[in-house]
Write a protein that holds these residues in place. Structure first.
Motif, PDB file in Angstrom:
ATOM      1  N   SER A   1    -106.627 -50.801  90.435  1.00 32.53           N
ATOM      2  CA  SER A   1    -106.276 -51.088  91.828  1.00 32.53           C
ATOM      3  C   SER A   1    -106.209 -52.591  92.067  1.00 32.53           C
ATOM      4  O   SER A   1    -106.757 -53.390  91.301  1.00 32.53           O
ATOM      5  CB  SER A   1    -107.306 -50.459  92.771  1.00 32.53           C
ATOM      6  OG  SER A   1    -108.568 -51.086  92.603  1.00 32.53           O
ATOM      7  N   GLU A   2    -105.541 -52.953  93.153  1.00 33.48           N
ATOM      8  CA  GLU A   2    -105.411 -54.366  93.521  1.00 33.48           C
ATOM      9  C   GLU A   2    -106.763 -55.041  93.702  1.00 33.48           C
ATOM     10  O   GLU A   2    -106.964 -56.177  93.263  1.00 33.48           O
ATOM     11  CB  GLU A   2    -104.607 -54.483  94.820  1.00 33.48           C
ATOM     12  CG  GLU A   2    -103.165 -54.819  94.653  1.00 33.48           C
ATOM     13  CD  GLU A   2    -102.491 -55.053  95.984  1.00 33.48           C
ATOM     14  OE1 GLU A   2    -101.790 -56.067  96.115  1.00 33.48           O
ATOM     15  OE2 GLU A   2    -102.665 -54.217  96.894  1.00 33.48           O
TER      16      GLU A   2
ATOM     17  N   PHE B   1    -110.065 -60.316  87.826  1.00 33.29           N
ATOM     18  CA  PHE B   1    -109.036 -61.146  87.188  1.00 33.29           C
ATOM     19  C   PHE B   1    -108.427 -62.088  88.228  1.00 33.29           C
ATOM     20  O   PHE B   1    -107.217 -62.066  88.481  1.00 33.29           O
ATOM     21  CB  PHE B   1    -107.946 -60.260  86.576  1.00 33.29           C
ATOM     22  CG  PHE B   1    -108.440 -59.302  85.532  1.00 33.29           C
ATOM     23  CD1 PHE B   1    -108.549 -59.695  84.210  1.00 33.29           C
ATOM     24  CD2 PHE B   1    -108.794 -58.004  85.878  1.00 33.29           C
ATOM     25  CE1 PHE B   1    -109.002 -58.800  83.238  1.00 33.29           C
ATOM     26  CE2 PHE B   1    -109.252 -57.109  84.928  1.00 33.29           C
ATOM     27  CZ  PHE B   1    -109.365 -57.512  83.599  1.00 33.29           C
ATOM     28  N   PRO B   2    -109.253 -62.919  88.862  1.00 30.52           N
ATOM     29  CA  PRO B   2    -108.732 -63.743  89.959  1.00 30.52           C
ATOM     30  C   PRO B   2    -107.726 -64.809  89.508  1.00 30.52           C
ATOM     31  O   PRO B   2    -106.842 -65.177  90.281  1.00 30.52           O
ATOM     32  CB  PRO B   2    -109.995 -64.390  90.534  1.00 30.52           C
ATOM     33  CG  PRO B   2    -110.962 -64.413  89.391  1.00 30.52           C
ATOM     34  CD  PRO B   2    -110.676 -63.160  88.602  1.00 30.52           C
TER      35      PRO B   2
ATOM     36  N   ASP C   1    -104.333 -50.654  96.814  1.00 35.52           N
ATOM     37  CA  ASP C   1    -105.633 -50.080  97.141  1.00 35.52           C
ATOM     38  C   ASP C   1    -105.468 -48.825  97.994  1.00 35.52           C
ATOM     39  O   ASP C   1    -104.561 -48.732  98.824  1.00 35.52           O
ATOM     40  CB  ASP C   1    -106.490 -51.086  97.918  1.00 35.52           C
ATOM     41  CG  ASP C   1    -106.967 -52.235  97.045  1.00 35.52           C
ATOM     42  OD1 ASP C   1    -107.151 -52.007  95.833  1.00 35.52           O
ATOM     43  OD2 ASP C   1    -107.148 -53.341  97.569  1.00 35.52           O
ATOM     44  N   VAL C   2    -106.376 -47.878  97.803  1.00 33.85           N
ATOM     45  CA  VAL C   2    -106.394 -46.639  98.581  1.00 33.85           C
ATOM     46  C   VAL C   2    -107.726 -46.533  99.307  1.00 33.85           C
ATOM     47  O   VAL C   2    -108.783 -46.788  98.728  1.00 33.85           O
ATOM     48  CB  VAL C   2    -106.195 -45.412  97.662  1.00 33.85           C
ATOM     49  CG1 VAL C   2    -106.365 -44.122  98.454  1.00 33.85           C
ATOM     50  CG2 VAL C   2    -104.816 -45.457  97.007  1.00 33.85           C
ATOM     51  N   ARG C   3    -107.672 -46.162 100.584  1.00 36.23           N
ATOM     52  CA  ARG C   3    -108.896 -45.948 101.371  1.00 36.23           C
ATOM     53  C   ARG C   3    -109.303 -44.478 101.227  1.00 36.23           C
ATOM     54  O   ARG C   3    -108.778 -43.605 101.915  1.00 36.23           O
ATOM     55  CB  ARG C   3    -108.659 -46.298 102.836  1.00 36.23           C
ATOM     56  CG  ARG C   3    -108.309 -47.770 103.048  1.00 36.23           C
ATOM     57  CD  ARG C   3    -107.993 -48.057 104.507  1.00 36.23           C
ATOM     58  NE  ARG C   3    -107.528 -49.412 104.679  1.00 36.23           N
ATOM     59  CZ  ARG C   3    -108.316 -50.464 104.936  1.00 36.23           C
ATOM     60  NH1 ARG C   3    -109.614 -50.276 105.070  1.00 36.23           N
ATOM     61  NH2 ARG C   3    -107.810 -51.666 105.067  1.00 36.23           N
TER      62      ARG C   3
ATOM     63  N   ALA D   1    -112.908 -47.085 106.309  1.00 34.87           N
ATOM     64  CA  ALA D   1    -113.633 -47.479 105.101  1.00 34.87           C
ATOM     65  C   ALA D   1    -112.837 -48.505 104.304  1.00 34.87           C
ATOM     66  O   ALA D   1    -111.603 -48.482 104.279  1.00 34.87           O
ATOM     67  CB  ALA D   1    -113.922 -46.257 104.237  1.00 34.87           C
ATOM     68  N   ALA D   2    -113.554 -49.390 103.646  1.00 30.67           N
ATOM     69  CA  ALA D   2    -112.903 -50.391 102.808  1.00 30.67           C
ATOM     70  C   ALA D   2    -112.365 -49.732 101.540  1.00 30.67           C
ATOM     71  O   ALA D   2    -112.946 -48.759 101.050  1.00 30.67           O
ATOM     72  CB  ALA D   2    -113.884 -51.495 102.446  1.00 30.67           C
ATOM     73  N   PRO D   3    -111.243 -50.222 101.009  1.00 30.48           N
ATOM     74  CA  PRO D   3    -110.753 -49.696  99.727  1.00 30.48           C
ATOM     75  C   PRO D   3    -111.786 -49.942  98.632  1.00 30.48           C
ATOM     76  O   PRO D   3    -112.574 -50.884  98.704  1.00 30.48           O
ATOM     77  CB  PRO D   3    -109.474 -50.511  99.470  1.00 30.48           C
ATOM     78  CG  PRO D   3    -109.098 -51.091 100.791  1.00 30.48           C
ATOM     79  CD  PRO D   3    -110.382 -51.292 101.536  1.00 30.48           C
ATOM     80  N   ARG D   4    -111.777 -49.096  97.623  1.00 33.75           N
ATOM     81  CA  ARG D   4    -112.742 -49.269  96.549  1.00 33.75           C
ATOM     82  C   ARG D   4    -112.043 -49.739  95.272  1.00 33.75           C
ATOM     83  O   ARG D   4    -110.876 -49.420  95.032  1.00 33.75           O
ATOM     84  CB  ARG D   4    -113.489 -47.964  96.303  1.00 33.75           C
ATOM     85  CG  ARG D   4    -112.648 -46.781  95.887  1.00 33.75           C
ATOM     86  CD  ARG D   4    -113.442 -45.489  96.052  1.00 33.75           C
ATOM     87  NE  ARG D   4    -112.844 -44.354  95.351  1.00 33.75           N
ATOM     88  CZ  ARG D   4    -113.291 -43.115  95.455  1.00 33.75           C
ATOM     89  NH1 ARG D   4    -114.330 -42.860  96.242  1.00 33.75           N
ATOM     90  NH2 ARG D   4    -112.730 -42.134  94.783  1.00 33.75           N
TER      91      ARG D   4
END
Length: 407
Positions: free
Chosen positions: A168-169, A176-177, A204-206, A212-215
């Motif tokens: 995910s993003e 990996f910034p 990203d998926v919530r 809720a924040a994406p995980r």
């Protein structure tokens, strides 16, 4: 003029009592209005949140394969045949499956330590954890999860193919910034620490609701890790709800003994996640509307009573040359004053009470100034209108009749 146009001491006492009640009603109505206003703004903010997938024209069927298919290759074969049958259902455009269905009641979320090849091994208890999800080829395209870079899973990512992963993003940004994750290798303990090449990055998926924040999430191909708890998703050409019986029959055509845990549309899943918020909004909104009506009726009654008791006073004023507008303003004074006092008290009470609503809100502060100011204005406008309607009768008082005591 009797008692200076103000009535007897008893009537003045009744006026003071009525004014006090109106102040209380206005204050209570404003507290409820502010609460419902905050919930409305919060609800609107939630509806504008991107869940990370497209719920429209999608349906799902959830199955658990552990009992009937204890061997991995049997689970993989069953799921492949069901997907092929569902893709052939008239009205279905795409089909895929995933182990952790966003918003589903049985959202299988497996959190496991992750290891990055080429980096120093973390110390004991220091391994970062991510959510590990299993998906088939076609899943991301079916549910509408956007591809950010690289590729998603293909049919060639099977048991004999090279181990691959999609991340995910948020995972990519975190770990990996300053580098491109594509081509890097990772491993998770859930998969026996098998090294996998990152081949793609998806949006990203919530999973746990719009609020809720994406995980941070890593996906593995189902053909390489035949998980037993899977949700099959289809993308329909139109309304997916009529397709649900055919989708269930596609499962039973492969194995009539296979139980189906859930079958619904993704729109219904999203709406279900908002059920509690909709209930709170409807409840507080109903009380706020009732309180606003009662406050308006109270102000109306107060001015009606006050106007009838002050007919002599208004007659004298008209006889001395007062304009109708001046008479109406004088008649409205008690109601407007009570509304202003009640609004001030309601704002103060709201400022303290709405802080307890913080956990119920999203995207708006409990003390949002725009909500407070706009609803205070609404309260004052309603009170002014409720005062104006009966106050108009004051300008129609007959000065002669009022001075004779007939008014």
């Amino acid at each position: 003029v009797r008692d200076g146009g103000r009535g007897t001491p008893a009537s003045r006492g009744r006026l003071r009592l009525a004014s006090t009640l109106i102040v209380t009603e206005v204050a209570l109505a404003l507290v409820l209005l502010v609460g419902s206003g905050l919930l409305i703004r919060s609800f609107v903010a939630l509806l504008s949140v991107d869940p990370g997938f497209v719920p429209e024209r999608r349906a799902m069927v959830q199955v658990f394969l552990w009992d009937l298919y204890p061997r991995p290759e049997l689970r993989s074969s069953f799921l492949r045949e069901v997907l092929d049958r569902m893709a052939a259902v008239p009205g279905v455009k795409l089909a895929g499956a995933v182990s952790a269905m966003p918003f589903a009641a049985a959202n299988i979320g497996v959190q496991t330590p992750i290891r990055f090849e080429g980096r120093p091994a973390p110390g004991p208890g220091e391994s970062p954890n991510v959510y590990t999800t299993v998906a088939t080829d076609g899943y991301f395209e079916t549910i509408g999860v956007a591809l950010r870079r690289g590729r998603t899973f293909a049919a060639s990512d099977n048991a004999s193919g090279a181990p691959v992963a999609v991340i995910s993003e948020s995972l990519a940004r975190h770990y990996f910034p300053d580098e491109d994750p594509i081509g890097k290798r990772i491993a998770v303990s859930f998969d026996g620490n098998r090294s996998r090449e990152i081949v793609g990055i998806v949006a990203d998926v919530r999973h746990d609701g719009l609020q809720a924040a994406p995980r941070e999430e890593m996906y593995m191909p189902h053909a390489q890790f035949p998980f037993g708890s899977m949700t099959i998703v289809v993308r329909a050409a139109g309304d997916p709800e009529p397709l649900l019986p055919a989708l269930q029959r596609a499962v039973w055509a492969v194995n009539r003994n296979q139980a189906i845990y859930a079958a619904t549309t993704l729109d219904a899943l999203v709406l279900s996640s908002l059920r509690e918020r909709r209930f709170n909004l409807a409840l507080i909104g109903s009380f706020a509307t009732l309180a606003l009506v009662l406050a308006a009726v109270g102000v109306y009654g107060l001015i009606s009573y006050s106007t009838s008791r002050r007919s002599g006073e208004f007659g004298v004023r008209l006889a001395l040359g007062a304009s109708g507008r001046q008479i109406v303003a004088a008649a409205m004074r008690d109601g407007v004053r009570s509304a202003v006092i009640g609004t001030a008290l309601g704002l103060a009470a709201s400022y303290g009470l709405t802080r307890s609503m913080a956990t119920m809100l999203f995207g708006v502060k409990p003390t949002d100034p725009l909500t407070f100011a706009s609803l205070a204005l609404v309260m004052l406008v309603v009170a002014a209108l409720a005062s104006y309607l009966p106050a108009r009768r004051a300008q129609r008082v007959d000065p002669v009749a009022a001075l004779r005591g007939d008014g």
